[in-house]
Scaffold this motif. Structure first.
Motif, PDB file in Angstrom:
ATOM      1  N   SER A  28      -6.890 -18.005   3.615  1.00 38.99           N
ATOM      2  CA  SER A  28      -5.623 -17.276   3.564  1.00 38.99           C
ATOM      3  C   SER A  28      -4.638 -17.747   4.624  1.00 38.99           C
ATOM      4  O   SER A  28      -3.522 -17.242   4.709  1.00 38.99           O
ATOM      5  CB  SER A  28      -5.860 -15.764   3.738  1.00 38.99           C
ATOM      6  N   SER A  33      -4.414 -21.953   2.540  1.00 39.36           N
ATOM      7  CA  SER A  33      -3.786 -21.420   1.333  1.00 39.36           C
ATOM      8  C   SER A  33      -3.142 -22.521   0.497  1.00 39.36           C
ATOM      9  O   SER A  33      -3.162 -22.479  -0.738  1.00 39.36           O
ATOM     10  CB  SER A  33      -2.751 -20.360   1.698  1.00 39.36           C
ATOM     11  N   ALA A  50     -12.653 -16.263   3.460  1.00 35.56           N
ATOM     12  CA  ALA A  50     -11.676 -15.575   4.307  1.00 35.56           C
ATOM     13  C   ALA A  50     -12.296 -14.301   4.862  1.00 35.56           C
ATOM     14  O   ALA A  50     -13.377 -13.881   4.429  1.00 35.56           O
ATOM     15  CB  ALA A  50     -10.411 -15.262   3.511  1.00 35.56           C
ATOM     16  N   LYS A  55      -7.582 -10.088   2.437  1.00 37.32           N
ATOM     17  CA  LYS A  55      -7.316 -11.531   2.416  1.00 37.32           C
ATOM     18  C   LYS A  55      -7.898 -12.172   1.168  1.00 37.32           C
ATOM     19  O   LYS A  55      -7.269 -13.041   0.555  1.00 37.32           O
ATOM     20  CB  LYS A  55      -7.869 -12.189   3.676  1.00 37.32           C
ATOM     21  N   CYS A  56      -9.100 -11.754   0.788  1.00 37.45           N
ATOM     22  CA  CYS A  56      -9.717 -12.335  -0.407  1.00 37.45           C
ATOM     23  C   CYS A  56      -8.944 -11.962  -1.667  1.00 37.45           C
ATOM     24  O   CYS A  56      -8.807 -12.770  -2.582  1.00 37.45           O
ATOM     25  CB  CYS A  56     -11.176 -11.894  -0.507  1.00 37.45           C
ATOM     26  N   HIS A  58      -5.719 -11.444  -1.769  1.00 38.37           N
ATOM     27  CA  HIS A  58      -4.529 -12.298  -1.717  1.00 38.37           C
ATOM     28  C   HIS A  58      -4.852 -13.711  -2.195  1.00 38.37           C
ATOM     29  O   HIS A  58      -4.096 -14.308  -2.973  1.00 38.37           O
ATOM     30  CB  HIS A  58      -4.001 -12.339  -0.282  1.00 38.37           C
ATOM     31  N   ASP A  70     -15.794 -13.077   1.266  1.00 40.38           N
ATOM     32  CA  ASP A  70     -15.448 -12.356   2.489  1.00 40.38           C
ATOM     33  C   ASP A  70     -16.593 -12.522   3.477  1.00 40.38           C
ATOM     34  O   ASP A  70     -17.622 -11.854   3.363  1.00 40.38           O
ATOM     35  CB  ASP A  70     -15.211 -10.882   2.168  1.00 40.38           C
ATOM     36  N   PHE A 203      -1.906 -13.452   8.040  1.00 34.42           N
ATOM     37  CA  PHE A 203      -1.840 -13.989   6.683  1.00 34.42           C
ATOM     38  C   PHE A 203      -0.901 -15.179   6.722  1.00 34.42           C
ATOM     39  O   PHE A 203       0.238 -15.060   7.172  1.00 34.42           O
ATOM     40  CB  PHE A 203      -1.296 -12.962   5.703  1.00 34.42           C
TER      41      PHE A 203
END
Length: 210
Positions: A28, A33, A50, A55-56, A58, A70, A203
């Protein structure tokens, strides 16, 4: 710079081919990304790693990765083993390319899932940024799997920047490449922001607005 870093490590070291599997740590973040999105454009199965459900989510829903692990869900003595099981579940055909940002348990786990003749681009090693030793648990796999592992500093490849920036700019302009920023207000927020960066609190790209 993060975009060019991602572009170089993926295209010039990992050299992804359609149908292959690419794993990206710190997925992320500003670099990770972009790596994942470019790998998807190349026709790869992309797995991100991530920290945290947000975050995962996203990484998969916004950035289009096929899966995200995760790493914060794993606790206890054998975190590396738990990560190996999760990676194998998300990448059942094994891993052909790995974009390394963190090292430690994550890097060791991915190494155990690499296919023969896999390629690893080493961009960062967050696990050792605090000065503590970072141990590679199964280095014999580099030989056994005939892996290519290459570290790089993107500023040493300035001749390729125009090509990279042209491609990345086109992707952003056409909406194919998405990005996210964490913006902190004021220079006084910079120290806390840097610590947060090392802990994975941000992020995408971390920016301090003056």
């Amino acid at each position: 710079m993060p975009g060019v870093t991602a572009w170089y490590g993926l295209n010039k070291i990992i050299e992804p081919k359609a149908g292959e599997t690419v794993v990206v740590s710190a997925a992320s973040g500003a670099v990770g990304s972009v790596v994942g999105q470019l790998a998807k454009m190349a026709g790869c199965h992309v797995v991100g790693i991530a920290g945290g459900p947000a975050k995962c989510e996203h990484v998969t829903k916004d950035l289009g990765f096929d899966a995200c692990i995760d790493y914060k869900q794993f606790t206890g003595e054998n975190i590396e083993g738990q990560l190996v099981a999760a990676i194998r579940a998300a990448a059942p055909k094994g891993v052909d390319g790995y974009f390394e940002n963190v090292g430690g348990d994550i890097g060791n786990a991915v190494l155990k899932c690499m296919n023969a003749f896999g390629r690893i681009a080493v961009c960062g090693w967050i696990d050792s940024y605090d000065g503590k030793p970072s141990v590679m648990t199964s280095p014999i796999l580099i030989l056994a799997q005939r892996l290519t592992i290459k570290g790089f500093i993107v500023s040493e490849h300035l001749s390729l920047w125009p090509q990279a920036l042209k491609e990345l700019g086109t992707y952003v302009a056409t909406g194919k490449l998405k990005y996210r920023e964490t913006v902190l207000q004021g220079l006084e927020a910079a120290p806390e922001g840097m610590l947060g960066l090392l802990k994975g609190a941000n992020f995408g790209k971390l920016v301090v607005k003056l």
